[in-house]
Scaffold this motif. Structure first.
Motif, short mmCIF file in Angstrom:
data_model
loop_
_atom_site.label_atom_id
_atom_site.label_comp_id
_atom_site.label_asym_id
_atom_site.label_seq_id
_atom_site.Cartn_x
_atom_site.Cartn_y
_atom_site.Cartn_z
N PHE A 47 -19.93 -17.17 28.61
CA PHE A 47 -20.69 -17.12 29.86
C PHE A 47 -19.94 -16.33 30.93
O PHE A 47 -20.52 -15.49 31.62
N TYR A 79 -21.28 -12.90 32.52
CA TYR A 79 -21.61 -12.88 33.94
C TYR A 79 -20.81 -11.80 34.68
O TYR A 79 -21.35 -11.07 35.51
N ALA A 95 -22.28 -8.70 36.61
CA ALA A 95 -21.97 -8.69 38.04
C ALA A 95 -21.41 -7.33 38.45
O ALA A 95 -21.73 -6.81 39.53
N TRP A 99 -29.28 -14.73 41.22
CA TRP A 99 -29.14 -16.12 40.79
C TRP A 99 -30.49 -16.76 40.53
O TRP A 99 -30.68 -17.48 39.55
N TRP A 153 -32.10 -15.43 37.05
CA TRP A 153 -31.65 -15.99 35.77
C TRP A 153 -31.72 -17.51 35.74
O TRP A 153 -31.92 -18.11 34.67
N MET A 171 -27.41 -20.80 30.03
CA MET A 171 -27.06 -19.94 31.16
C MET A 171 -26.63 -18.56 30.69
O MET A 171 -27.00 -17.55 31.30
N THR A 172 -25.88 -18.51 29.60
CA THR A 172 -25.45 -17.22 29.04
C THR A 172 -26.66 -16.39 28.62
O THR A 172 -26.76 -15.20 28.94
N VAL A 174 -28.55 -15.13 31.75
CA VAL A 174 -27.85 -14.05 32.45
C VAL A 174 -28.07 -12.72 31.73
O VAL A 174 -28.33 -11.69 32.36
N GLY A 200 -29.93 -9.94 33.45
CA GLY A 200 -28.90 -9.01 33.91
C GLY A 200 -29.18 -7.56 33.55
O GLY A 200 -28.83 -6.64 34.30
#
Length: 341
Positions: A29, A33, A37, A50, A53, A290-291, A294, A298
């Motif tokens: 993760f 991220y 980012a 935020w 995702w 969450m991974t 993202v 992303g």
């Protein structure tokens, strides 16, 4: 019985942290991220990124939690992809087409999920057919029934429904115009399933069933009842997502929901749940979700080719499977040395 069951509730040490499957999920993760980012810049780091995702994570995460518990118990549930649109159509049909109160439509939608979960559980526990095959069959049956009833009653594959302000605020509102309220519901589901798996005795039963079902049954664990309950929890979670989608987007589509099948499984595997059962955690599933989210969002903020996202997800999935075996071997080795000492 699994190593996860044996070590649950004992002391914590840095060595234990390194050997846990969640460690690989956390590293994955953080790496993902930071990568997006850097490419996405301030927009991805800010509220737009935020919310983007997290909204995705909440939807798939609610379903991934019980799917993960089933995988820990050595079972699979593919039918979630049909429960989402079926429950959405039931809710929209009752409260939109027939103008019944919102709570009736919601109850009907959630009831669909519980019923499908009960059917799955009964078929798996009372036959020798693997859960993968059972839930695939149930999935196609539910898809056919949903389409048939929608065309028969409505004459269309979609039904619209405009919820009242209170129902909209509880299940489909965007906080500050960006953060879907389903994020809060996801947190609630995480708390409930965390208590189930890591605090209540049912958690140890789930690990034991996944580790060795026959040994668990011989030890007095009600394996059939636990399995049926897990399938019903999976159906309920998928139905909840379907109901929330109706309240959010004010329409139900027969063709929706298929992406949740593989997305939820990917989140679970990336989160460190072992495919053979008997090991995994709620924290790992959350990190895996969450991974996935993202990466899913992303790529848009980074202006990358969408195919790049698929490559990253595929690489994460393969890495997770390999690392899960490695971390499990480390944990087993450590437990063996501790007993020997």
């Amino acid at each position: 019985m699994s190593t996860q069951t044996q070590t649950r509730g004992k002391g914590f040490s840095p060595g234990q942290l390194v050997r846990r499957p969640e460690t690989g999920s956390l590293i994955g993760f953080v790496v993902v991220y930071v990568f997006f980012a850097v490419l996405g810049g301030p927009v991805f780091l800010g509220a737009p990124g935020w919310s983007s995702w997290l909204n995705i994570a909440a939807e798939v995460g609610i379903i991934a939690l019980p799917v993960g518990l089933l995988m820990i118990a050595g079972e699979f549930d593919i039918s979630v992809g049909s429960v989402v649109p079926a429950s959405a159509m039931m809710t929209a049909m009752l409260s939109g087409h027939y103008d019944l109160p919102a709570f009736v439509g919601i109850a009907g939608g959630l009831g669909v999920g519980l019923l499908v979960g009960l059917v799955n559980g009964l078929l798996v526990t009372r036959t020798t057919i693997p859960s993968l095959i059972v839930t695939i069959g149930v999935m196609f049956a539910v898809m056919g029934l949903t389409l048939g009833f929608a065309v028969l009653i409505r004459g269309s594959t979609s039904v619209s429904y405009v919820p009242d302000p209170l129902t909209k605020a509880l299940l489909g509102q965007f906080i500050n115009g960006m953060f879907n309220v389903s994020i809060l519901w996801w947190m609630g589901f995480v708390a409930v399933f965390f208590f189930f798996l890591h605090v209540s005795p049912l958690g140890n039963w789930t690990y034991a069933i996944g580790g060795d079902r026959e040994s668990a049954r011989n030890a007095g664990i009600p394996t059939s009842q636990v399995t049926i309950g897990l399938f019903m929890a999976s159906g309920f979670a998928a139905a909840f997502v379907g109901v929330a989608q109706v309240m959010t987007y004010q329409t139900a589509q027969v063709a929706g929901g298929q992406a949740f099948i593989f997305n939820s499984i990917m989140c679970v595997v990336i989160g460190g749940v072992v495919l053979t059962g008997g090991a995994g955690s709620i924290l790992g599933i959350v990190l895996g979700t969450m991974t996935f989210a993202v990466v899913n969002q992303g790529i848009f903020f980074a202006s990358l080719d969408p195919n790049i996202g698929s490559i990253i997800i595929g690489a994460l999935l393969l890495t997770a499977v390999l690392s899960n075996d490695t971390f499990r071997a480390l944990a087993t080795s450590a437990a063996t040395k501790k007993k020997a000492g």
